[in-house]
Design a protein around this motif. Structure first.
Motif, mmCIF file in Angstrom:
data_model
loop_
_atom_site.group_PDB
_atom_site.id
_atom_site.type_symbol
_atom_site.label_atom_id
_atom_site.label_comp_id
_atom_site.label_asym_id
_atom_site.label_seq_id
_atom_site.Cartn_x
_atom_site.Cartn_y
_atom_site.Cartn_z
ATOM 1 N N GLY A 1 9.076 6.799 -0.801
ATOM 2 C CA GLY A 1 8.262 6.585 0.386
ATOM 3 C C GLY A 1 6.829 6.237 0.042
ATOM 4 N N SER A 2 6.275 6.924 -0.968
ATOM 5 C CA SER A 2 4.899 6.635 -1.382
ATOM 6 C C SER A 2 4.762 5.204 -1.880
ATOM 7 C CB SER A 2 4.461 7.606 -2.482
ATOM 8 O OG SER A 2 4.412 8.933 -2.002
ATOM 9 N N ARG A 3 5.754 4.749 -2.607
ATOM 10 C CA ARG A 3 5.689 3.379 -3.139
ATOM 11 C C ARG A 3 5.726 2.352 -2.012
ATOM 12 N NH1 ARG A 3 9.036 2.142 -8.490
ATOM 13 N NH2 ARG A 3 7.835 4.015 -8.964
ATOM 14 N N PHE A 4 6.618 2.574 -1.045
ATOM 15 C CA PHE A 4 6.698 1.621 0.060
ATOM 16 C C PHE A 4 5.490 1.736 0.987
ATOM 17 C CE2 PHE A 4 11.011 1.147 -1.438
ATOM 18 C CZ PHE A 4 11.237 -0.209 -1.229
ATOM 19 N N ASN A 5 4.907 2.923 1.105
ATOM 20 C CA ASN A 5 3.644 3.041 1.845
ATOM 21 C C ASN A 5 2.557 2.195 1.186
ATOM 22 O OD1 ASN A 5 4.766 4.817 3.668
ATOM 23 N ND2 ASN A 5 3.911 6.650 2.716
ATOM 24 N N HIS A 6 2.520 2.217 -0.142
ATOM 25 C CA HIS A 6 1.525 1.415 -0.864
ATOM 26 C C HIS A 6 1.761 -0.070 -0.595
ATOM 27 C CE1 HIS A 6 -1.117 -0.011 -4.042
ATOM 28 N NE2 HIS A 6 -0.116 -0.738 -4.509
ATOM 29 N N TYR A 7 3.017 -0.503 -0.644
ATOM 30 C CA TYR A 7 3.303 -1.911 -0.345
ATOM 31 C C TYR A 7 2.813 -2.265 1.055
ATOM 32 C CZ TYR A 7 6.628 -1.956 -4.306
ATOM 33 O OH TYR A 7 7.228 -1.882 -5.543
ATOM 34 N N LEU A 8 3.068 -1.379 2.017
ATOM 35 C CA LEU A 8 2.684 -1.646 3.393
ATOM 36 C C LEU A 8 1.161 -1.654 3.549
ATOM 37 C CD1 LEU A 8 3.596 -2.046 6.348
ATOM 38 C CD2 LEU A 8 3.699 0.454 6.561
ATOM 39 N N ASP A 9 0.506 -0.685 2.939
ATOM 40 C CA ASP A 9 -0.942 -0.552 3.091
ATOM 41 C C ASP A 9 -1.712 -1.666 2.401
ATOM 42 O OD1 ASP A 9 -0.540 1.747 4.544
ATOM 43 O OD2 ASP A 9 -0.895 3.103 2.855
ATOM 44 N N THR A 10 -1.125 -2.282 1.390
ATOM 45 C CA THR A 10 -1.826 -3.321 0.635
ATOM 46 C C THR A 10 -1.276 -4.719 0.903
ATOM 47 O OG1 THR A 10 -0.368 -2.998 -1.294
ATOM 48 C CG2 THR A 10 -2.410 -1.701 -1.212
ATOM 49 N N ALA A 11 -0.386 -4.854 1.882
ATOM 50 C CA ALA A 11 0.207 -6.160 2.169
ATOM 51 C C ALA A 11 -0.859 -7.127 2.661
ATOM 52 C CB ALA A 11 1.306 -6.016 3.213
ATOM 53 N N PRO A 12 -0.888 -8.335 2.133
ATOM 54 C CA PRO A 12 -1.898 -9.308 2.582
ATOM 55 C C PRO A 12 -1.590 -9.804 3.991
ATOM 56 C CG PRO A 12 -0.362 -10.332 1.047
ATOM 57 C CD PRO A 12 -0.026 -8.880 1.067
ATOM 58 N N GLY A 13 -2.627 -10.148 4.713
ATOM 59 C CA GLY A 13 -2.450 -10.816 6.004
ATOM 60 C C GLY A 13 -2.216 -9.898 7.184
ATOM 61 N N ILE A 14 -2.263 -8.569 6.989
ATOM 62 C CA ILE A 14 -2.091 -7.647 8.115
ATOM 63 C C ILE A 14 -3.475 -7.183 8.553
ATOM 64 C CG2 ILE A 14 -1.150 -5.442 8.872
ATOM 65 C CD1 ILE A 14 1.135 -5.779 6.987
ATOM 66 N N ASP A 15 -3.862 -7.527 9.779
ATOM 67 C CA ASP A 15 -5.186 -7.133 10.242
ATOM 68 C C ASP A 15 -5.151 -5.686 10.740
ATOM 69 O OD1 ASP A 15 -4.436 -7.010 13.066
ATOM 70 O OD2 ASP A 15 -4.541 -9.197 13.094
ATOM 71 N N PRO A 16 -6.321 -5.071 10.967
ATOM 72 C CA PRO A 16 -6.343 -3.655 11.365
ATOM 73 C C PRO A 16 -5.555 -3.356 12.635
ATOM 74 C CG PRO A 16 -8.516 -4.333 10.622
ATOM 75 C CD PRO A 16 -7.676 -5.571 10.682
ATOM 76 N N GLY A 17 -5.575 -4.260 13.599
ATOM 77 C CA GLY A 17 -4.820 -4.030 14.825
ATOM 78 C C GLY A 17 -3.328 -4.018 14.578
ATOM 79 N N GLN A 18 -2.862 -4.933 13.747
ATOM 80 C CA GLN A 18 -1.446 -4.975 13.416
ATOM 81 C C GLN A 18 -1.045 -3.753 12.596
ATOM 82 O OE1 GLN A 18 -0.289 -8.438 11.121
ATOM 83 N NE2 GLN A 18 1.688 -8.547 12.151
ATOM 84 N N ALA A 19 -1.902 -3.338 11.684
ATOM 85 C CA ALA A 19 -1.616 -2.145 10.887
ATOM 86 C C ALA A 19 -1.499 -0.913 11.784
ATOM 87 C CB ALA A 19 -2.709 -1.945 9.836
ATOM 88 N N HIS A 20 -2.375 -0.797 12.774
ATOM 89 C CA HIS A 20 -2.309 0.333 13.698
ATOM 90 C C HIS A 20 -1.022 0.277 14.521
ATOM 91 C CE1 HIS A 20 -3.573 3.441 16.515
ATOM 92 N NE2 HIS A 20 -3.228 2.615 17.490
ATOM 93 N N ALA A 21 -0.635 -0.917 14.955
ATOM 94 C CA ALA A 21 0.594 -1.058 15.737
ATOM 95 C C ALA A 21 1.803 -0.616 14.930
ATOM 96 C CB ALA A 21 0.757 -2.510 16.200
ATOM 97 N N ILE A 22 1.873 -1.055 13.678
ATOM 98 C CA ILE A 22 3.004 -0.668 12.835
ATOM 99 C C ILE A 22 2.971 0.829 12.571
ATOM 100 C CG2 ILE A 22 4.039 -0.919 10.547
ATOM 101 C CD1 ILE A 22 3.008 -3.838 10.578
ATOM 102 N N GLY A 23 1.797 1.352 12.292
ATOM 103 C CA GLY A 23 1.688 2.758 11.932
ATOM 104 C C GLY A 23 1.997 3.703 13.062
ATOM 105 N N ARG A 24 1.515 3.383 14.283
ATOM 106 C CA ARG A 24 1.776 4.295 15.393
ATOM 107 C C ARG A 24 1.718 3.648 16.779
ATOM 108 N NH1 ARG A 24 -0.467 9.186 15.532
ATOM 109 N NH2 ARG A 24 -0.244 9.278 17.795
ATOM 110 N N GLY A 25 0.948 2.584 16.953
ATOM 111 C CA GLY A 25 0.754 2.038 18.286
ATOM 112 C C GLY A 25 2.037 1.591 18.958
ATOM 113 N N SER A 26 2.892 0.904 18.227
ATOM 114 C CA SER A 26 4.150 0.437 18.812
ATOM 115 C C SER A 26 5.075 1.605 19.134
ATOM 116 C CB SER A 26 4.839 -0.539 17.859
ATOM 117 O OG SER A 26 4.019 -1.672 17.644
ATOM 118 N N ALA A 27 5.064 2.632 18.301
ATOM 119 C CA ALA A 27 5.871 3.818 18.579
ATOM 120 C C ALA A 27 5.352 4.558 19.804
ATOM 121 C CB ALA A 27 5.891 4.746 17.369
ATOM 122 N N GLU A 28 4.032 4.601 19.983
ATOM 123 C CA GLU A 28 3.479 5.244 21.177
ATOM 124 C C GLU A 28 3.947 4.546 22.446
ATOM 125 O OE1 GLU A 28 -0.708 7.323 19.972
ATOM 126 O OE2 GLU A 28 -0.726 5.146 20.224
#
Length: 317
Positions: free
Chosen positions: A280-307
């Protein structure tokens, strides 16, 4: 841990003692993958380490139907009540998908009603196939109709496909991503998503290889398998799925998922404890460092879409 940034994990598992005992009594596991230890304390400790506010828990493959309808109904009730107790004790940290005893449709309808109305489950988990029967099976239509009537969230978790394991290769390594894809395509070709517009279906592990091959499925269906069927309509139905990132945010998979999924349709997932925390830690790193994901999209993936899918969890954590 800030509620504004901590993730909501829609693909995290629970191991109820009654379910573990049922598997042990039959010499079963999860597709050749051992069932790990689990406790509420360990789950919350892992979430704290991984910046996860809330885990929406589910029972994994092989689900609760192990061969007998009556036993499956009893097992579903036991695991759902166990999960509801965890939510009651930790409402901001734990959510739960209810298990239902498919392919017993009457039992599944009864348990879904009880779990959603009485236990307050956050949704329903379905295996990608149950004893070789896939989710587009016409006999399952009454369950889909009821879940659609409720605008329910349905989490599709892969199961071992009805074929022998590849020697030395447990099903979660390879077969699970195949079976998720197989079940999703079966659902779309059978018209489940076109008939039921209000149900929200989340596919595990980035949808298997569905995002990568979606245009293959739509074009070949409309030109060769069912000539004249509307390929664009099939593609629209394929895009109705939601996808979790569990083990699916690697540098070669994530770009395909991002290119295919509709806005707001990618949700964070860890697959803990069946996937070890190190993975999980490794895939979190891939997700957190993926190019081209702006802060709004990162928030949506992390929790906004689930909310948006689970309003109960909005602002918690």
């Amino acid at each position: 841990m800030a509620a504004s940034t901590a993730r909501i994990d829609v693909h995290q598992h629970i191991v109820p003692p009654r379910w573990r005992d049922a598997l042990d009594d039959r010499g079963l596991d999860s597709g050749g993958w051992p069932v790990p230890a689990w406790s509420t304390a360990d789950a919350i400790a892992m979430m704290d380490r991984q910046n996860i506010a809330t885990g929406v828990l589910s029972v994994t493959s092989p689900g609760v139907h192990l061969g007998d309808d009556a036993e499956a109904r009893a097992l579903a009730r036991a695991v759902n009540e166990y999960g509801a107790e965890q939510v009651k004790d930790h409402p901001s940290r734990i959510g739960c998908f209810a298990s239902v005893p498919l392919p017993d449709v009457d039992g599944a309808l009864e348990e879904a009603t009880y779990a959603l109305d009485v236990l307050g489950a956050d949704g329903v988990v379905l295996m990608s196939n149950t004893h070789g029967r896939y989710l587009g099976d016409p006999d399952f239509e009454p369950l889909w109709a009821e879940l659609d009537r409720r605008s329910a969230v349905v989490f599709v978790h892969p199961a071992q496909p009805p074929m022998p394991l590849l020697a030395g290769t447990p099903a979660p390594l390879v077969d699970y991503v195949f079976d998720t894809t197989r079940s999703a395509v079966n659902m779309v070709l059978a018209g489940v998503l076109s008939r039921h517009r209000d149900v929200k279906v989340v596919l595990s592990h980035g949808g298997g290889f569905l995002p990568y091959a979606a245009y293959r499925f739509s074009v070949l269906t409309s030109t060769a398998v069912e000539p004249g069927r509307d390929g664009d309509e099939l593609l629209r139905d394929l895009k109705r799925f939601f996808f979790d990132t569990a083990l699916a945010s690697g540098p070669s998979a994530l770009p395909s998922l991002l290119a295919f999924a509709e806005p707001g349709h990618i949700l964070y997932g860890s697959d803990w404890p069946f996937a070890p925390e190190e993975a999980g830690s490794r895939f979190n790193h891939y997700l957190d460092t993926a190019p081209g994901i702006d802060p709004g999209q990162a928030h949506a993936i992390g929790r906004g879409s689930a909310e948006a899918l689970f309003p109960r969890l909005a602002g918690l954590g």
